[in-house]
Design a protein around this motif. Structure first.
Motif, PDB file in Angstrom:
ATOM      1  N   THR A 165       0.847  -1.196   0.000  1.00 53.67           N
ATOM      2  CA  THR A 165       0.000   0.000   0.000  1.00 53.67           C
ATOM      3  C   THR A 165       0.876   1.237   0.000  1.00 53.67           C
ATOM      4  N   TYR A 166       0.488   2.218  -0.799  1.00 55.18           N
ATOM      5  CA  TYR A 166       1.258   3.453  -0.900  1.00 55.18           C
ATOM      6  C   TYR A 166       0.341   4.595  -1.308  1.00 55.18           C
ATOM      7  N   VAL A 167       0.851   5.801  -1.191  1.00 57.92           N
ATOM      8  CA  VAL A 167       0.140   6.999  -1.638  1.00 57.92           C
ATOM      9  C   VAL A 167       0.838   7.516  -2.884  1.00 57.92           C
ATOM     10  N   ALA A 261      -6.470  22.514 -13.157  1.00 56.96           N
ATOM     11  CA  ALA A 261      -6.585  22.722 -11.709  1.00 56.96           C
ATOM     12  C   ALA A 261      -7.486  21.664 -11.087  1.00 56.96           C
ATOM     13  N   ARG A 262      -8.530  21.298 -11.810  1.00 55.91           N
ATOM     14  CA  ARG A 262      -9.450  20.282 -11.292  1.00 55.91           C
ATOM     15  C   ARG A 262      -8.790  18.902 -11.258  1.00 55.91           C
ATOM     16  N   ILE A 263      -7.913  18.634 -12.223  1.00 52.02           N
ATOM     17  CA  ILE A 263      -7.258  17.333 -12.287  1.00 52.02           C
ATOM     18  C   ILE A 263      -6.188  17.208 -11.214  1.00 52.02           C
ATOM     19  N   TYR A 264      -5.371  18.250 -11.057  1.00 52.22           N
ATOM     20  CA  TYR A 264      -4.184  18.121 -10.214  1.00 52.22           C
ATOM     21  C   TYR A 264      -4.342  18.674  -8.802  1.00 52.22           C
ATOM     22  N   GLU A 265      -5.493  19.236  -8.491  1.00 58.40           N
ATOM     23  CA  GLU A 265      -5.710  19.652  -7.111  1.00 58.40           C
ATOM     24  C   GLU A 265      -5.948  18.407  -6.256  1.00 58.40           C
ATOM     25  N   ASN A 266      -5.106  18.229  -5.260  1.00 58.79           N
ATOM     26  CA  ASN A 266      -5.214  17.060  -4.374  1.00 58.79           C
ATOM     27  C   ASN A 266      -5.171  15.743  -5.162  1.00 58.79           C
ATOM     28  N   PHE A 267      -4.271  15.681  -6.137  1.00 60.72           N
ATOM     29  CA  PHE A 267      -4.148  14.460  -6.935  1.00 60.72           C
ATOM     30  C   PHE A 267      -3.291  13.447  -6.168  1.00 60.72           C
ATOM     31  N   SER A 268      -3.818  12.974  -5.058  1.00 66.14           N
ATOM     32  CA  SER A 268      -3.152  11.959  -4.241  1.00 66.14           C
ATOM     33  C   SER A 268      -4.151  10.854  -3.945  1.00 66.14           C
ATOM     34  N   ASP A 269      -3.720   9.630  -4.144  1.00 68.39           N
ATOM     35  CA  ASP A 269      -4.610   8.487  -3.952  1.00 68.39           C
ATOM     36  C   ASP A 269      -3.866   7.359  -3.262  1.00 68.39           C
ATOM     37  N   THR A 270      -4.593   6.628  -2.449  1.00 70.35           N
ATOM     38  CA  THR A 270      -4.022   5.474  -1.746  1.00 70.35           C
ATOM     39  C   THR A 270      -4.278   4.223  -2.574  1.00 70.35           C
ATOM     40  N   VAL A 271      -3.200   3.560  -2.938  1.00 74.22           N
ATOM     41  CA  VAL A 271      -3.296   2.409  -3.843  1.00 74.22           C
ATOM     42  C   VAL A 271      -2.700   1.183  -3.157  1.00 74.22           C
ATOM     43  N   THR A 272      -3.377   0.055  -3.308  1.00 73.30           N
ATOM     44  CA  THR A 272      -2.860  -1.227  -2.818  1.00 73.30           C
ATOM     45  C   THR A 272      -2.684  -2.156  -4.005  1.00 73.30           C
ATOM     46  N   VAL A 273      -1.468  -2.715  -4.151  1.00 66.80           N
ATOM     47  CA  VAL A 273      -1.161  -3.577  -5.294  1.00 66.80           C
ATOM     48  C   VAL A 273      -0.613  -4.909  -4.802  1.00 66.80           C
ATOM     49  N   TYR A 290      -8.234   0.663  -4.644  1.00 71.57           N
ATOM     50  CA  TYR A 290      -7.906   2.045  -4.976  1.00 71.57           C
ATOM     51  C   TYR A 290      -8.699   2.945  -4.044  1.00 71.57           C
ATOM     52  N   ASP A 291      -7.983   3.718  -3.236  1.00 74.52           N
ATOM     53  CA  ASP A 291      -8.614   4.523  -2.181  1.00 74.52           C
ATOM     54  C   ASP A 291      -9.508   3.658  -1.294  1.00 74.52           C
ATOM     55  N   GLY A 292      -9.021   2.461  -0.999  1.00 73.55           N
ATOM     56  CA  GLY A 292      -9.698   1.580  -0.064  1.00 73.55           C
ATOM     57  C   GLY A 292     -10.849   0.787  -0.630  1.00 73.55           C
ATOM     58  N   SER A 293     -11.100   0.884  -1.939  1.00 67.12           N
ATOM     59  CA  SER A 293     -12.249   0.189  -2.536  1.00 67.12           C
ATOM     60  C   SER A 293     -11.819  -0.563  -3.785  1.00 67.12           C
ATOM     61  N   GLU A 294     -12.523  -1.639  -4.058  1.00 74.12           N
ATOM     62  CA  GLU A 294     -12.268  -2.378  -5.294  1.00 74.12           C
ATOM     63  C   GLU A 294     -13.104  -1.845  -6.448  1.00 74.12           C
ATOM     64  N   TYR A 295     -14.027  -0.940  -6.131  1.00 75.62           N
ATOM     65  CA  TYR A 295     -14.898  -0.372  -7.164  1.00 75.62           C
ATOM     66  C   TYR A 295     -14.328   0.922  -7.720  1.00 75.62           C
ATOM     67  N   LEU A 296     -14.895   1.358  -8.844  1.00 71.94           N
ATOM     68  CA  LEU A 296     -14.453   2.600  -9.453  1.00 71.94           C
ATOM     69  C   LEU A 296     -14.803   3.774  -8.555  1.00 71.94           C
ATOM     70  N   PRO A 297     -13.895   4.732  -8.410  1.00 74.31           N
ATOM     71  CA  PRO A 297     -14.224   5.914  -7.614  1.00 74.31           C
ATOM     72  C   PRO A 297     -15.471   6.613  -8.143  1.00 74.31           C
ATOM     73  N   SER A 298     -16.313   7.049  -7.227  1.00 77.59           N
ATOM     74  CA  SER A 298     -17.553   7.778  -7.537  1.00 77.59           C
ATOM     75  C   SER A 298     -18.650   6.898  -8.129  1.00 77.59           C
ATOM     76  N   HIS A 299     -18.354   5.614  -8.409  1.00 82.22           N
ATOM     77  CA  HIS A 299     -19.381   4.711  -8.919  1.00 82.22           C
ATOM     78  C   HIS A 299     -19.907   3.787  -7.824  1.00 82.22           C
TER      79      HIS A 299
END
Length: 544
Positions: A165-167, A261-273, A290-299
């Motif tokens: 796991t990493y950021v 700005a929308r893409i790179y503002e807070n462009f940090s995610d926690t990933v487990t591989v 990805y960010d603690g979930s196996e599902y797509l973000p926002s879905h």
């Protein structure tokens, strides 16, 4: 009379004709023959014959037994190099991702080899379109505006279940030396908050549309706006944005709509591989969560698509084949795509596989009810709804210039010229160790305008349109020399060295064992011949 040689073997005979003095003389003569240096052979009690001469007191390793032992050990060593090859050991070490070793260090702080090239679309015929003289908007592509994408991996944790796991943090750094575009240049673009919110309220009740019309009138906002390139990318602020937060806070949760700005503002995610030998080559560095979930973000679980077993493209599984399907995840795309083998090509002296983003990536899928990216109304093939990743703002993603898209997409605007070589996405991967050599991830963001009725001013004229906003090209331009050197050594030199070394071990073993066998046979033969000579001399002596 009885004689006894050095081997304690008895030789006896009787001869009454010889006198005692003769017996003593004969014994002395025989002892002299047996001790003669010219015919001496060391015979051990075990019956083995040594190959060393009597004068060889240095103990050199000429004993056949020693050669056989060394030859056997070399044979075992050679067999072990066939079972546990240096090549396989090297790849298994990469799977483990041990801190301090090159594979881990290069991943934790990747080389600065990814360029972000942005192309924006300037509207050149706004007045003619609004007056009805032109049926379609005409777009002028401006770019590239070049940045370097800096990627860092921090807060690294090795988990007990064989995962890591990493950021992951990404930043865009402007490169003045790479740019020929004046960021202060003024462009004309669709007014994103006005047209975007109108599209969002397309099927809303009358009173909501009435409130929106009042908002547009009070802010004196137009359907298009003029601003600098820099502001469009990084500092898109207008009075209607702040006012829009009051009537649609979920739709406009920020004050700045700059597209980068929308893409790179807070462009940090926690990933487990997945890492480690227990997960094997096939799952190496594929995403577990990805960010603690196996599902797509926002879905969430509303969509069957998952990020599990996809890759962000920093590293790929080992031992890829031409039948491998690489599932690629990029947060800005908002969905997982498939990369398929196309052909082979050589880079840096090693063979690579080119995997290309499938032509139907943005097409509609069957059954329709399971298509998570169709939007309402349903979008044509070649366009995917990605509004879930942008607060339900009506954004759709496609290939640049609608490459491979439904022909009707090209009817919305003029000025697009899709070309495979300029607008496709691909990666060249060294298939054995899974190192990406070079890649291009290209996608286009588009403003989706539904049927706009009941709105004031010129808004209705943009009804049922798709307006390209910009497209981005993430280009991994190559690899630094130290990674290229390691890759070439692992793929090209190490297997050859392994075969040569194994062959040398077996050849040395055969030569030693063969030499020992010959020496033993020759020593035995010499021993037997010399014993016959001694026996003959005895017989001659005794008969004398």
């Amino acid at each position: 009379m009885r004689f006894q040689n050095d081997n304690s073997d008895d030789v006896s005979f009787e001869d009454d004709r010889n006198s005692p003095g003769d017996d003593v003389s004969r014994m002395n003569t025989e002892d002299s023959l047996l001790s003669s240096k010219a015919s001496s052979v060391t015979i051990h009690k075990s019956g083995d014959v040594a190959c060393c001469t009597e004068g060889d007191v240095s103990g050199r390793c000429c004993n056949p037994k020693s050669k056989i032992i060394i030859g056997t050990l070399l044979t075992i060593w050679g067999v072990s190099t066939l079972i546990w090859t240096p090549f396989d050991i090297s790849l298994k070490e990469r799977l483990r991702m041990r801190p301090g070793l090159p594979a881990f260090d290069w991943w934790q702080s990747p080389p600065d080899e990814v360029l972000l090239k942005v192309y924006i679309f300037n509207i050149t015929n706004v007045d003619r379109f609004l007056s009805g003289e032109d049926a379609k908007l005409n777009l002028q592509e401006i770019g590239p505006i070049v940045y370097r994408e800096k990627l860092l991996h921090t807060n690294v944790t090795f988990n007990d279940n064989g995962t890591l796991t990493y950021v992951a943090t990404r930043k865009a750094i402007y490169l003045p030396e790479e740019n020929n575009i004046d960021l202060n240049q003024t462009i004309t673009v669709a007014n994103l908050p006005v047209l975007g919110m109108a599209s969002y309220f397309w099927d809303s009740p009358f009173f909501e549309k009435f409130g929106f019309n009042m908002l547009v009138s009070s802010s004196n906002a137009n359907v298009t706006t003029q601003m600098t390139i820099y502001n469009y990318l990084w500092n898109y602020t207008e009075p209607i944005v702040e006012m829009g937060k009051n009537i649609a806070p979920k739709l406009v949760p920020v004050n700045n709509l700059g597209v980068l700005a929308r893409i790179y503002e807070n462009f940090s995610d926690t990933v487990t591989v997945y890492v480690g030998t227990e997960n094997g080559n096939e799952k190496f560095f594929l995403i577990d969560k990805y960010d603690g979930s196996e599902y797509l973000p926002s879905h969430g679980d509303k969509c069957e698509d998952k990020v599990v077993n996809s890759t962000e493209g920093v590293a790929y599984p080992q031992y890829l084949t031409k039948n491998s399907i690489i599932r690629y995840w990029r947060k800005t795309l908002c969905f997982v795509t498939s990369l398929l083998f196309e052909y082979e090509k050589e880079f840096y002296g090693v063979n690579t596989y080119k995997y290309t983003l499938a032509n139907n990536t943005y097409d509609r899928t069957e059954p329709e009810e399971k298509d998570c990216y169709k939007m309402d109304p349903v979008l044509p093939s070649g366009l995917r709804d990605t509004s879930q990743c942008f607060w339900d703002f009506p954004i759709g993603t496609s290939f640049p210039h609608f490459l491979y898209g439904d022909p009707k997409l090209k009817d919305f605007v003029d000025g697009l010229q899709p070309e495979k070589s300029k607008h496709e996405s691909y990666v060249y991967v060294e298939p054995t160790i899974g190192i990406p050599i070079t890649s291009r991830a290209r996608s286009q963001s588009n403003l989706i305008l539904r049927k706009l009725e009941g709105f004031n001013g010129d808004i209705d004229k943009f009804s049922e349109q798709v307006i390209p906003m910009f497209w981005a090209d993430y280009h991994q331009v190559g690899l630094p020399w130290y990674i290229v050197s390691m890759m070439y050594f692992t793929v090209k030199i190490l297997p050859i060295f392994q075969r040569v070394w194994t062959a040398l071990l077996f050849i040395s073993a055969v030569l030693l064992i063969n030499s020992a066998t010959k020496e033993h046979a020759e020593s035995r033969k010499s021993y037997l011949m010399k014993n016959k000579v001694i026996q003959y001399e005895r017989e001659v002596f005794l008969k004398a």
